[in-house]
Design a protein around this motif. Structure first.
Motif, short mmCIF file in Angstrom:
data_model
loop_
_atom_site.label_atom_id
_atom_site.label_comp_id
_atom_site.label_asym_id
_atom_site.label_seq_id
_atom_site.Cartn_x
_atom_site.Cartn_y
_atom_site.Cartn_z
N TRP A 35 42.25 33.95 47.44
CA TRP A 35 42.31 35.29 46.87
C TRP A 35 43.06 35.24 45.54
CZ3 TRP A 35 39.70 39.39 48.70
CH2 TRP A 35 39.24 39.34 50.01
N TYR A 36 42.51 35.93 44.58
CA TYR A 36 43.10 36.04 43.26
C TYR A 36 43.31 37.52 42.95
CZ TYR A 36 41.93 31.15 42.38
OH TYR A 36 41.86 29.78 42.44
N ARG A 37 44.26 37.79 42.10
CA ARG A 37 44.55 39.16 41.71
C ARG A 37 44.52 39.27 40.18
NH1 ARG A 37 49.76 40.55 44.14
NH2 ARG A 37 50.69 39.25 42.51
N GLN A 38 43.92 40.33 39.71
CA GLN A 38 43.96 40.62 38.28
C GLN A 38 44.55 42.00 38.09
OE1 GLN A 38 40.28 40.02 36.14
NE2 GLN A 38 41.40 39.87 34.20
N ALA A 39 45.78 42.02 37.62
CA ALA A 39 46.45 43.28 37.34
C ALA A 39 45.98 43.83 36.00
CB ALA A 39 47.96 43.06 37.32
N PRO A 40 46.11 45.13 35.79
CA PRO A 40 45.66 45.72 34.52
C PRO A 40 46.29 45.04 33.32
CG PRO A 40 46.18 47.43 36.11
CD PRO A 40 46.61 46.14 36.72
N GLY A 41 45.45 44.58 32.40
CA GLY A 41 45.93 43.96 31.18
C GLY A 41 46.44 42.54 31.33
N LYS A 42 46.25 41.95 32.51
CA LYS A 42 46.76 40.59 32.75
C LYS A 42 45.63 39.66 33.17
CE LYS A 42 51.46 41.92 33.91
NZ LYS A 42 52.60 41.74 34.87
N GLN A 43 45.94 38.38 33.14
CA GLN A 43 44.97 37.38 33.56
C GLN A 43 44.89 37.31 35.08
OE1 GLN A 43 46.11 33.71 31.58
NE2 GLN A 43 44.72 34.13 29.90
N GLY A 90 46.09 45.86 41.61
CA GLY A 90 45.13 45.11 40.82
C GLY A 90 43.82 44.96 41.57
N VAL A 91 42.90 44.27 40.94
CA VAL A 91 41.64 43.96 41.60
C VAL A 91 41.77 42.58 42.24
CG1 VAL A 91 39.16 43.60 41.32
CG2 VAL A 91 40.33 45.34 39.94
N TYR A 92 41.46 42.52 43.50
CA TYR A 92 41.57 41.28 44.25
C TYR A 92 40.18 40.67 44.40
CZ TYR A 92 46.43 42.19 45.37
OH TYR A 92 47.79 42.38 45.28
N TYR A 93 40.10 39.41 44.04
CA TYR A 93 38.82 38.67 44.12
C TYR A 93 38.95 37.53 45.10
CZ TYR A 93 37.77 40.94 39.63
OH TYR A 93 37.55 41.86 38.62
N CYS A 94 37.92 37.33 45.91
CA CYS A 94 37.90 36.14 46.75
C CYS A 94 37.09 35.06 46.04
CB CYS A 94 37.34 36.43 48.14
SG CYS A 94 35.68 37.10 48.18
N ASN A 95 37.41 33.85 46.39
CA ASN A 95 36.79 32.69 45.75
C ASN A 95 36.61 31.61 46.80
OD1 ASN A 95 37.57 29.82 44.41
ND2 ASN A 95 36.31 31.03 43.02
N ALA A 96 35.54 30.84 46.66
CA ALA A 96 35.30 29.77 47.61
C ALA A 96 34.51 28.64 46.96
CB ALA A 96 34.54 30.30 48.83
N TRP A 109 32.49 33.67 43.34
CA TRP A 109 33.44 34.78 43.29
C TRP A 109 32.84 36.00 43.96
CZ3 TRP A 109 38.38 34.37 41.58
CH2 TRP A 109 38.69 33.28 40.77
N GLY A 110 33.69 36.72 44.70
CA GLY A 110 33.28 38.01 45.22
C GLY A 110 33.34 39.06 44.12
N GLN A 111 32.93 40.28 44.46
CA GLN A 111 32.82 41.34 43.46
C GLN A 111 34.15 42.00 43.16
OE1 GLN A 111 32.45 41.80 46.61
NE2 GLN A 111 32.74 43.92 47.22
N GLY A 112 35.19 41.71 43.92
CA GLY A 112 36.48 42.32 43.66
C GLY A 112 36.67 43.60 44.44
#
Length: 119
Positions: A35-43, A90-96, A109-112
Motif C-alpha cells: 500500500w502506498y499513500r499520496q498526500a495532497p501536494g506530495k509524492q 491521502g489517496v491510498y494505492y495498492c500495488n503488486a 496499481w489499483g485505482q486508489g
C-alpha cells in the motif's frame, strides 16, 4: 490483470479503517503486495508491504498502528489502520508484482481509494 481497492472514507482522528485490494485476471503468482499513500501536494510513498511468504515492512510513521496482511487464495491484500491521524489523509494505492500465466511480469496499481482523517 487489474487491482481494485476498497475501504476508504472519512474518519475522525483516532478512528480506524480497513482497506482491501483484490487482484483479478490471468494470474499465475503474486510476489510482493503493498500500500502506498499520496498526500495532497506530495509524492507517493510506501506505507506497508508484504511478501508472498508473509514478511512485512512498514513506514516508521505507521508502525504499531497499521497492520498489513494478505490472503493468497483470494489474491487480496488488506490493511487495518488504527489510531488514524490527520497526516494519514491521502489517496491510498495498492500495488503488486504479478506474474501471469503467460509468464509476463507486471507491477500493477489499483485505482486508489481516498482516506480523509479529520482532526
Amino acid at each position: 490483470v487489474q487491482l481494485q481497492a476498497f475501504g476508504g472514507g472519512l474518519v475522525q482522528a483516532g478512528g480506524s479503517l480497513r482497506l482491501s485490494c483484490a487482484a483479478s485476471g490471468n494470474i499465475l503468482k503474486i510476489n510482493d503486495m503493498g500500500w502506498y499513500r499520496q498526500a495532497p501536494g506530495k509524492q507517493r510513498e510506501l506505507v506497508a508491504a508484504i511478501s508472498s511468504g508473509g514478511g512485512t515492512v512498514y513506514a516508521d510513521s505507521v508502525k504499531g498502528r497499521f497492520t498489513i496482511s494478505r490472503d493468497n487464495a483470494k489474491n487480496t491484500v488488506l490493511m487495518q489502520m488504527n489510531s488514524l491521524k490527520p497526516e494519514g489523509t491521502g489517496v491510498y494505492y495498492c500495488n503488486a508484482e504479478i506474474w501471469t500465466s503467460r509468464l509476463q511480469r507486471s507491477f500493477s496499481w489499483g485505482q486508489g481509494t481516498l482516506v480523509t482523517v479529520s482532526s
